[in-house]
Design an enzyme around this catalytic site. Structure first.
Site, short mmCIF file in Angstrom:
data_model
loop_
_atom_site.label_atom_id
_atom_site.label_comp_id
_atom_site.label_asym_id
_atom_site.label_seq_id
_atom_site.Cartn_x
_atom_site.Cartn_y
_atom_site.Cartn_z
N LYS A 12 0.85 -1.20 0.00
CA LYS A 12 0.00 0.00 0.00
C LYS A 12 0.88 1.23 0.00
O LYS A 12 2.05 1.21 0.40
CB LYS A 12 -0.95 0.02 1.20
N ASP A 137 -2.79 -1.35 10.56
CA ASP A 137 -2.96 -1.38 9.11
C ASP A 137 -3.58 -2.67 8.60
O ASP A 137 -3.96 -2.73 7.42
CB ASP A 137 -1.60 -1.19 8.40
#
Length: 284
Positions: A12, A137
């Protein structure tokens, strides 16, 4: 039981990252935009009925039982009550301490993949709540869509972002997220903005509040950021060490990556709104 899956664990980027406060427990509250890219680790998960969890390739400096992959598998075992086990192996491409979410993504792929292999039928929401115990996350990787995130990063709203090509540079060092968040010079009082304003993009909203501290603590990152800034608008992802710039075409990103590659490890990747993990499972 003899079943096996090979699944991606995608990286990401934080297109922006604002630190807006600090809770009494020491965790920081933030606002960020998560976007997936087509750069992945790969996990192979083989289910068996002996109840054992085993990771075949240990990572340097990480004990077997401390690895997020092993911890995720055992957490899912305990939560579901399954008697099944798994042998797990990883093909590692994402750098550790790089800000690309590698460890969290590995954990999420383990949860989602074993949920499928073990036929547990847990919802993504339930898996995300489990994942939050492993890292802030992990939930975005479990849900598998670009997202506006608040809280410690677990309050997610799916969004659709532009999908440019990115040149990504790794300055060759690992960043300690804990050290960055404990640094007294870290900005912790950015004024919260709305999601709509964040989605408009551009300066000053699309910045990373960790960048100044990271540049001060890690001169090689400062050097790479300053170099990239001469060629395009550059930004740190997460707490680093990786940095990136967005380009409209693959050719433009490749041109910068080729120049940067003379000094640092580099990648060219496409921005995505859906996770390659979920695309892969959707094809099964």
């Amino acid at each position: 039981m003899n079943a096996q899956l090979r699944l991606p664990a995608p990286a990401k980027l934080n297109r922006m990252l604002h630190i807006v406060g600090r809770r009494e427990d020491g965790y920081h509250t933030l606002q960020t935009l998560f976007q997936f890219i087509d750069l992945n680790d790969h996990l192979t998960l083989a289910a068996h009925d002996d109840g054992e969890i085993h990771l075949t390739h240990e990572l340097s400096g990480v004990n077997h039982d401390d690895n997020l992959i092993v911890r995720a598998a055992r957490l899912l075992q305990r939560h579901s009550g399954t008697r099944l086990g798994a042998t797990l192996s990883i093909e590692k491409q994402l750098p550790m301490g790089g800000g690309l979410g590698g460890g969290s993504s590995n954990a999420a792929t383990t949860l989602v993949g074993l949920n499928h292999l073990w036929q547990l039928h847990l919802s993504l929401d339930e898996l995300a709540r489990l994942g939050l115990q492993l890292g802030a996350d992990v939930p975005v990787f479990v849900h598998g869509h670009s997202a506006w995130a608040e809280g410690v990063g677990e309050q997610l709203t799916a969004v659709t972002l532009d999908t440019p090509w990115f040149a990504i540079i790794h300055p060759g060092i690992s960043v300690s997220t804990l050290d960055v968040f404990q640094d007294p010079q870290l900005t912790r009082d950015s004024r919260p903005i709305t999601m709509a304003r964040a989605l408009q993009g551009g300066a000053p909203e699309w910045r990373n509040d960790c960048e100044a501290v990271v540049k001060e603590r890690y001169p090689p990152i400062a050097e790479a950021l300053d170099w990239l800034a001469q060629h395009a608008s550059s930004r740190l992802t997460g707490t680093g060490a990786c940095l990136f710039a967005a380009f409209e075409t693959q050719q433009a990103a490749q041109a910068i990556a080729q120049l940067a590659g003379q000094r640092w490890p580099t990648w060219v990747a496409r921005g995505l709104n859906t996770s390659p993990l979920h695309d892969a499972l959707g094809c099964l």
